[in-house]
Design a protein around this motif. Structure first.
Motif, PDB file in Angstrom:
ATOM      1  N   ILE A   1      -1.622  -3.499 -15.979  1.00  0.00           N
ATOM      2  CA  ILE A   1      -0.053  -3.777 -16.676  1.00  0.00           C
ATOM      3  C   ILE A   1       0.019  -4.632 -15.681  1.00  0.00           C
ATOM      4  O   ILE A   1       0.074  -5.876 -15.376  1.00  0.00           O
ATOM      5  N   PRO A   2       1.553  -6.207 -16.283  1.00  0.00           N
ATOM      6  CA  PRO A   2       1.459  -7.637 -15.325  1.00  0.00           C
ATOM      7  C   PRO A   2       1.996  -7.033 -14.016  1.00  0.00           C
ATOM      8  O   PRO A   2       2.735  -6.107 -13.782  1.00  0.00           O
ATOM      9  N   VAL A   3       1.770  -8.173 -13.591  1.00  0.00           N
ATOM     10  CA  VAL A   3       2.320  -8.145 -12.136  1.00  0.00           C
ATOM     11  C   VAL A   3       2.827 -10.057 -11.735  1.00  0.00           C
ATOM     12  O   VAL A   3       1.670 -10.519 -11.572  1.00  0.00           O
ATOM     13  N   ILE A   4       3.806  -9.686 -11.290  1.00  0.00           N
ATOM     14  CA  ILE A   4       4.424 -10.860 -10.933  1.00  0.00           C
ATOM     15  C   ILE A   4       4.743 -11.023  -9.433  1.00  0.00           C
ATOM     16  O   ILE A   4       6.037  -9.810  -8.821  1.00  0.00           O
ATOM     17  N   GLY A   5       4.526 -11.829  -9.102  1.00  0.00           N
ATOM     18  CA  GLY A   5       4.932 -12.382  -7.529  1.00  0.00           C
ATOM     19  C   GLY A   5       6.361 -13.122  -7.414  1.00  0.00           C
ATOM     20  O   GLY A   5       6.586 -13.636  -7.940  1.00  0.00           O
ATOM     21  N   THR A   6       7.186 -12.601  -6.558  1.00  0.00           N
ATOM     22  CA  THR A   6       8.260 -12.829  -6.671  1.00  0.00           C
ATOM     23  C   THR A   6       8.865 -12.785  -5.008  1.00  0.00           C
ATOM     24  O   THR A   6       8.450 -12.970  -4.021  1.00  0.00           O
TER      25      THR A   6
ATOM     26  N   GLU B   1       0.796  -1.065   0.173  1.00  0.00           N
ATOM     27  CA  GLU B   1      -0.278  -0.393   0.329  1.00  0.00           C
ATOM     28  C   GLU B   1       0.832   1.333   0.432  1.00  0.00           C
ATOM     29  O   GLU B   1       0.445   2.554  -0.894  1.00  0.00           O
ATOM     30  N   ARG B   2       1.825   1.227   0.941  1.00  0.00           N
ATOM     31  CA  ARG B   2       3.056   2.742   0.440  1.00  0.00           C
ATOM     32  C   ARG B   2       3.797   2.997  -0.780  1.00  0.00           C
ATOM     33  O   ARG B   2       3.960   3.516  -1.132  1.00  0.00           O
ATOM     34  N   MET B   3       3.899   1.928  -0.766  1.00  0.00           N
ATOM     35  CA  MET B   3       4.733   1.511  -2.987  1.00  0.00           C
ATOM     36  C   MET B   3       3.977   1.742  -3.823  1.00  0.00           C
ATOM     37  O   MET B   3       4.252   2.549  -4.693  1.00  0.00           O
ATOM     38  N   LEU B   4       2.410   1.770  -3.510  1.00  0.00           N
ATOM     39  CA  LEU B   4       1.553   1.082  -4.759  1.00  0.00           C
ATOM     40  C   LEU B   4       1.581   2.866  -5.506  1.00  0.00           C
ATOM     41  O   LEU B   4       1.871   3.052  -6.377  1.00  0.00           O
ATOM     42  N   PRO B   5       1.538   3.884  -4.867  1.00  0.00           N
ATOM     43  CA  PRO B   5       1.293   4.998  -5.549  1.00  0.00           C
ATOM     44  C   PRO B   5       3.104   4.998  -6.639  1.00  0.00           C
ATOM     45  O   PRO B   5       1.738   6.309  -7.446  1.00  0.00           O
ATOM     46  N   MET B   6       3.759   5.100  -6.455  1.00  0.00           N
ATOM     47  CA  MET B   6       4.848   5.178  -7.267  1.00  0.00           C
ATOM     48  C   MET B   6       5.033   4.319  -8.717  1.00  0.00           C
ATOM     49  O   MET B   6       4.929   5.026  -9.898  1.00  0.00           O
ATOM     50  N   THR B   7       4.031   2.898  -8.689  1.00  0.00           N
ATOM     51  CA  THR B   7       2.893   2.861  -9.870  1.00  0.00           C
ATOM     52  C   THR B   7       2.595   3.386 -10.355  1.00  0.00           C
ATOM     53  O   THR B   7       2.440   3.380 -11.754  1.00  0.00           O
ATOM     54  N   LEU B   8       1.887   3.806  -9.759  1.00  0.00           N
ATOM     55  CA  LEU B   8       0.000   4.836 -10.500  1.00  0.00           C
ATOM     56  C   LEU B   8       1.248   5.599 -11.008  1.00  0.00           C
ATOM     57  O   LEU B   8       0.949   6.088 -13.011  1.00  0.00           O
ATOM     58  N   GLN B   9       1.987   5.851 -10.584  1.00  0.00           N
ATOM     59  CA  GLN B   9       2.994   7.478 -11.025  1.00  0.00           C
ATOM     60  C   GLN B   9       3.278   7.242 -12.513  1.00  0.00           C
ATOM     61  O   GLN B   9       4.300   8.129 -13.825  1.00  0.00           O
ATOM     62  N   LEU B  10       4.544   5.914 -12.775  1.00  0.00           N
ATOM     63  CA  LEU B  10       4.766   5.728 -13.795  1.00  0.00           C
ATOM     64  C   LEU B  10       3.909   4.519 -14.752  1.00  0.00           C
ATOM     65  O   LEU B  10       4.350   5.196 -15.425  1.00  0.00           O
TER      66      LEU B  10
ATOM     67  N   PRO C   1       6.021   2.017 -20.097  1.00  0.00           N
ATOM     68  CA  PRO C   1       5.622   0.680 -19.861  1.00  0.00           C
ATOM     69  C   PRO C   1       6.600  -0.428 -18.483  1.00  0.00           C
ATOM     70  O   PRO C   1       8.088  -0.676 -18.648  1.00  0.00           O
ATOM     71  N   VAL C   2       5.216   0.042 -18.191  1.00  0.00           N
ATOM     72  CA  VAL C   2       5.417  -0.983 -16.804  1.00  0.00           C
ATOM     73  C   VAL C   2       5.203  -2.146 -16.416  1.00  0.00           C
ATOM     74  O   VAL C   2       3.879  -2.678 -17.247  1.00  0.00           O
ATOM     75  N   ALA C   3       5.828  -2.744 -15.390  1.00  0.00           N
ATOM     76  CA  ALA C   3       5.981  -3.901 -14.852  1.00  0.00           C
ATOM     77  C   ALA C   3       5.371  -3.763 -13.533  1.00  0.00           C
ATOM     78  O   ALA C   3       6.252  -3.816 -13.023  1.00  0.00           O
ATOM     79  N   LEU C   4       5.245  -4.639 -13.011  1.00  0.00           N
ATOM     80  CA  LEU C   4       4.812  -4.569 -10.963  1.00  0.00           C
ATOM     81  C   LEU C   4       5.998  -5.818 -11.074  1.00  0.00           C
ATOM     82  O   LEU C   4       4.489  -7.157 -10.685  1.00  0.00           O
ATOM     83  N   VAL C   5       7.081  -5.875  -9.732  1.00  0.00           N
ATOM     84  CA  VAL C   5       6.766  -7.052  -9.469  1.00  0.00           C
ATOM     85  C   VAL C   5       6.951  -7.411  -7.798  1.00  0.00           C
ATOM     86  O   VAL C   5       7.264  -6.077  -7.454  1.00  0.00           O
ATOM     87  N   VAL C   6       6.487  -7.666  -7.123  1.00  0.00           N
ATOM     88  CA  VAL C   6       6.079  -8.084  -6.075  1.00  0.00           C
ATOM     89  C   VAL C   6       7.003  -8.654  -4.815  1.00  0.00           C
ATOM     90  O   VAL C   6       6.674 -10.125  -5.795  1.00  0.00           O
ATOM     91  N   ASN C   7       7.410  -8.108  -4.334  1.00  0.00           N
ATOM     92  CA  ASN C   7       9.149  -9.075  -3.845  1.00  0.00           C
ATOM     93  C   ASN C   7       8.803  -9.358  -2.607  1.00  0.00           C
ATOM     94  O   ASN C   7       7.644  -9.163  -2.242  1.00  0.00           O
ATOM     95  N   ILE C   8       9.951 -10.330  -2.266  1.00  0.00           N
ATOM     96  CA  ILE C   8       9.098 -10.486  -0.802  1.00  0.00           C
ATOM     97  C   ILE C   8       8.251 -11.129  -0.598  1.00  0.00           C
ATOM     98  O   ILE C   8       7.248 -10.931   0.815  1.00  0.00           O
ATOM     99  N   LEU C   9       8.085 -11.853  -1.307  1.00  0.00           N
ATOM    100  CA  LEU C   9       6.284 -12.604  -1.337  1.00  0.00           C
ATOM    101  C   LEU C   9       6.393 -13.696  -0.196  1.00  0.00           C
ATOM    102  O   LEU C   9       5.169 -13.694   1.121  1.00  0.00           O
ATOM    103  N   ASP C  10       7.206 -14.314   0.011  1.00  0.00           N
ATOM    104  CA  ASP C  10       7.615 -15.402   0.899  1.00  0.00           C
ATOM    105  C   ASP C  10       6.480 -14.618   2.397  1.00  0.00           C
ATOM    106  O   ASP C  10       6.666 -14.830   3.356  1.00  0.00           O
ATOM    107  N   GLU C  11       7.850 -13.506   2.714  1.00  0.00           N
ATOM    108  CA  GLU C  11       7.919 -12.648   4.008  1.00  0.00           C
ATOM    109  C   GLU C  11       6.317 -12.577   4.199  1.00  0.00           C
ATOM    110  O   GLU C  11       5.873 -12.540   5.474  1.00  0.00           O
ATOM    111  N   ALA C  12       4.941 -12.156   3.468  1.00  0.00           N
ATOM    112  CA  ALA C  12       4.683 -11.191   3.156  1.00  0.00           C
ATOM    113  C   ALA C  12       3.473 -12.388   3.812  1.00  0.00           C
ATOM    114  O   ALA C  12       2.949 -12.199   4.436  1.00  0.00           O
ATOM    115  N   GLU C  13       3.469 -13.587   3.252  1.00  0.00           N
ATOM    116  CA  GLU C  13       2.875 -14.906   3.573  1.00  0.00           C
ATOM    117  C   GLU C  13       3.030 -15.469   4.626  1.00  0.00           C
ATOM    118  O   GLU C  13       2.178 -15.465   5.076  1.00  0.00           O
ATOM    119  N   ARG C  14       4.456 -14.947   5.518  1.00  0.00           N
ATOM    120  CA  ARG C  14       5.081 -15.880   6.251  1.00  0.00           C
ATOM    121  C   ARG C  14       4.122 -15.476   7.520  1.00  0.00           C
ATOM    122  O   ARG C  14       3.710 -15.570   9.127  1.00  0.00           O
TER     123      ARG C  14
END
Lengths: 60, 656
Positions: B149-154, B105-114, B120-133
């Motif tokens: 836009i493409p969204v990839i969980g990593t 939620e804190r970081m998504l506003p920059m995606t909006l700006q891009l 040509p943006v793709a969103l990489v949602v990283n540290i997904l393992d910690e979030a799930e934990r």
């Protein structure tokens, strides 16, 4: 180093010019985002800390 | 933007730009994509490093650039400026915006700006393992649908999602269809500015308009170059919009973006069934709740300051250093040697006399102030490192609004408990002149600095009820003066908004570094001043000037119900607040004060005029007229409150 208030990563080198308020040179880093005055570690302490980090990394 | 491109890109390879906040795993992703053969060079004309490498996906080679960390498209630091220049100068095949899944939620506003910028943006949602934990479930498909836009969980560190990411890079086709709508009035303003733009830009006119409304000075220069004669018309339109809105458009646009992001994330993030939010999250919410937040604040103050600084620092450590080391051993040794070897009275007095450099300045600095300030800075650094201060800002925002300030004023006021002089300088970060004046007044009046606070806590803790009276009077004066000043000083009342960083466990290393740095800085600042004050007092004693000054203050002391010896503490206090508090400590140690006198002296000394250094900074920041006005009001108020309190305590018999 993170800002103690907004937790944003403080840049290594800040573009701001020193205000000259600290006797003996700059000892505070004003966060460019929130303005909080963070303590800037003195050179000697920085040296010791970097040495410790290096030795920790080498042992890993 | 700069004419120089960051990448040689001599082979004309399509570029992948990695952007995002610091510490979200950009560099790990860069290494995962490029392997070991990478180059690091300074961005032209700066000291900011940019890493470059290449990767091959499905037989196609790409150049990958790891940009410096940035929090928004509007730059504040050199790193952000470089990151934006790269974004806007390069014709990227794909921009990978890397975010931390836990702080989506804190970081998504920059995606909006891009996306708004037309990149040509793709969103990489990283540290997904910690979030799930921690029980977070993120519906990436839904988010992809909403963002367009493409969204990839990593979890790049665990190599999770790298394969999917590589296929997104290889198959990416630029569609750029999404458009996020803001409030109707803001949309009209954006339209007005867009209509004035005729030049060619690397980003969409809508994004240019938004950045211009947010007062992006770098972009303003680019627009000036691009638009030529039309620039005057653009500026007139911007001024017209700003004047009509009468509000901070930068803040307004940020808040709108936040609102849009909250809408986008509806149904995207969910908690695991039956799982409670993590303790840190619950504690974070409690700290900002008016009821539980107030209780937690009292707990922090009680254990952090009253018990640790007042009890341990000003009690145990000072008793040992001052009582055992200095009074028991060092001072008698120094005095006996001086008696033996120094026949000249003036030199004897200067070194080991009543106001001697060794017996007063060094004793005050080393045995009284340092342990207290050290304890204070340990407590302060621990609290700071947990991320409590921004939560305190949110907690007190409502109260501060009543006294013409907002939560942002917590920064200088909290720093004032460390040193009021430095905090007065920090008032310049407040948005309006009105707020800066109000905060300066409150700092000069009702915020004791660390050493003064520690000594007073230590002294009053020994008298039941005294501490309650002292803190109630100070709080009362703080609120009363704040309310009056807010009514008397005209000006705007700005809004307050800040992102709350996650609550964290304090790191011993951070606490140690911050404490040592602050103590060194404090010691360097106070030590010469204590010596100078000691020499001046000695000169006053030798010439009779000090007696004259003390006699002049006697009527005031009588009005406050204090013994004549208390004048010295007030004279000390003008040199340094902590020097005055140390003087009060001596008076109490010598049994010269009753409980009522101690409380009255502590209240008056806390409210008393700012020290010389603080006054000089006040003059520098606010000018002679305002600083002299504050000086006069604060002095008059301090003695008036002291006088009234003395009468009240004597009449009521409280503390007698």
């Amino acid at each position: 180093m993170q800002c103690g208030f907004c937790a944003r990563e403080l840049p290594e080198k800040l573009p701001e010019t020193a205000c000259g308020a600290c006797p003996g040179g700059c000892r505070k880093i004003h966060c460019p985002w929130c303005g909080y005055a963070n303590p800037a570690p003195p050179k000697l302490l920085k040296k010791i800390l970097n040495k410790n980090i290096d030795s920790e990394e080498n042992t890993q | 933007m700069s004419d120089q491109r960051v990448g040689d890109n001599s082979g004309g390879l399509p570029q992948i730009l990695l952007v995002g906040n610091p510490n979200v795993g950009k560099s790990v992703l860069f290494n995962a994509l490029t392997g070991t053969y990478t180059t690091v060079s300074n961005y032209p004309g700066t000291s900011v490093e940019v890493s470059r490498g290449t990767c091959e996906i499905d037989g196609r080679r790409f150049e990958v650039l790891d940009t410096p960390g940035m929090y928004a498209l509007m730059p504040i630091t050199e790193e952000e400026r470089v990151a934006r220049e790269i974004l806007l100068d390069e014709t990227a095949h794909l921009v990978l915006h890397v975010v931390d899944a836990r702080n989506l939620e804190r970081m998504l506003p920059m995606t909006l700006q891009l996306v708004e910028a037309g990149l040509p943006v793709a969103l990489v949602v990283n540290i997904l393992d910690e979030a799930e934990r921690i029980g977070m479930q993120i519906n990436l498909e839904l988010l992809q649908e909403k963002l367009g836009i493409p969204v990839i969980g990593t979890a790049i560190a665990r190599k999770r999602g790298v394969k999917e990411l590589r296929s997104v890079i290889a198959d990416y086709v630029d569609k750029r269809t999404a458009c996020f709508g803001y409030a109707a009035d803001l949309e009209r303003d954006i339209e007005k500015v867009v209509a004035t733009l005729e030049g060619e830009y690397r980003i969409k006119p809508r994004a240019v308009a938004l950045l211009l409304l947010q007062k992006d000075e770098d972009l303003l220069r680019i627009v000036q170059e691009s638009e030529g004669d039309r620039f005057g018309h653009i500026m007139a339109t911007l001024n017209e919009v700003t004047f009509a809105r009468r509000s901070d458009l930068h803040l307004r646009i940020n808040l709108e973006r936040k609102r849009v992001c909250r809408g986008l994330l509806q149904g995207v993030i969910s908690e695991e069934q039956g799982r409670r939010p993590p303790f840190a999250e619950r504690l974070s919410a409690w700290t900002m709740n008016p009821v539980s937040g107030g209780a937690l604040l009292l707990i922090v103050l009680y254990f952090g300051f009253y018990k640790f600084v007042g009890g341990f620092g000003a009690g145990t450590v000072v008793d040992f250093l001052e009582g055992t080391i200095f009074e028991g051993h060092l001072n008698p040794w120094m005095i006996s040697h001086a008696d033996q070897y120094i026949p000249w009275y003036w030199l004897h007095e200067l070194l080991v006399g009543e106001y001697g450099i060794l017996t007063l300045a060094i004793r005050y600095a080393v045995a009284l102030v340092m342990p207290i300030v050290g304890a204070f800075f340990i407590a302060f650094s621990i609290i700071e490192d947990t991320g409590y201060f921004p939560r305190l800002a949110m907690l007190v925002d409502r109260i501060f609004k009543r006294i013409g300030l907002n939560g942002r004023a917590v920064i200088p006021l909290v720093l004032g408990f460390g040193c009021d002089t430095m905090a007065t300088m920090v008032t310049r970060t407040l948005e309006t002149v009105r707020e800066r004046i109000l905060a300066t007044v409150l700092l000069a009046l009702a915020i004791p600095c660390s050493a003064q606070l520690g000594v007073i806590l230590g002294l009053l803790a020994e008298v039941p009820g005294a501490l309650l009276i002292w803190s109630s009077v100070l709080m009362g004066v703080f609120m009363l003066v704040g309310l009056l000043a807010a009514r008397l000083v005209p000006g705007e009342r700005p809004m307050f908004y800040m992102e709350i960083p996650p609550l964290r466990l304090p790191q011993p290393r951070n606490v140690l570094v911050k404490t040592l740095t602050r103590m060194q800085w404090y010691f360097f600042e106070i030590f010469p001043l204590f010596v100078i004050a000691s020499v001046l007092l000695w000169a006053g004693k030798m010439t009779g000037g000090l007696d004259y000054l003390v006699r002049g203050m006697n009527p005031v002391m009588r009005l406050l119900g204090l013994p004549p010896e208390a004048s010295a503490a007030f004279i000390f206090g003008f040199f340094r607040r902590d020097f005055g508090a140390a003087g009060l400590y001596d008076l109490q140690s010598n049994g010269l004060l009753t409980a009522v006198q101690l409380t009255v002296a502590a209240v008056t000394l806390t409210l008393f005029v700012p020290c010389v250094a603080q006054f000089l900074v006040m003059r520098k920041e606010r000018g002679w007229r305002v600083s002299l006005g504050i000086f006069t009001v604060v002095t008059a108020l301090a003695f008036s409150v002291g006088f009234i309190l003395n009468r009240l305590l004597l009449t009521s018999g409280v503390l007698s």
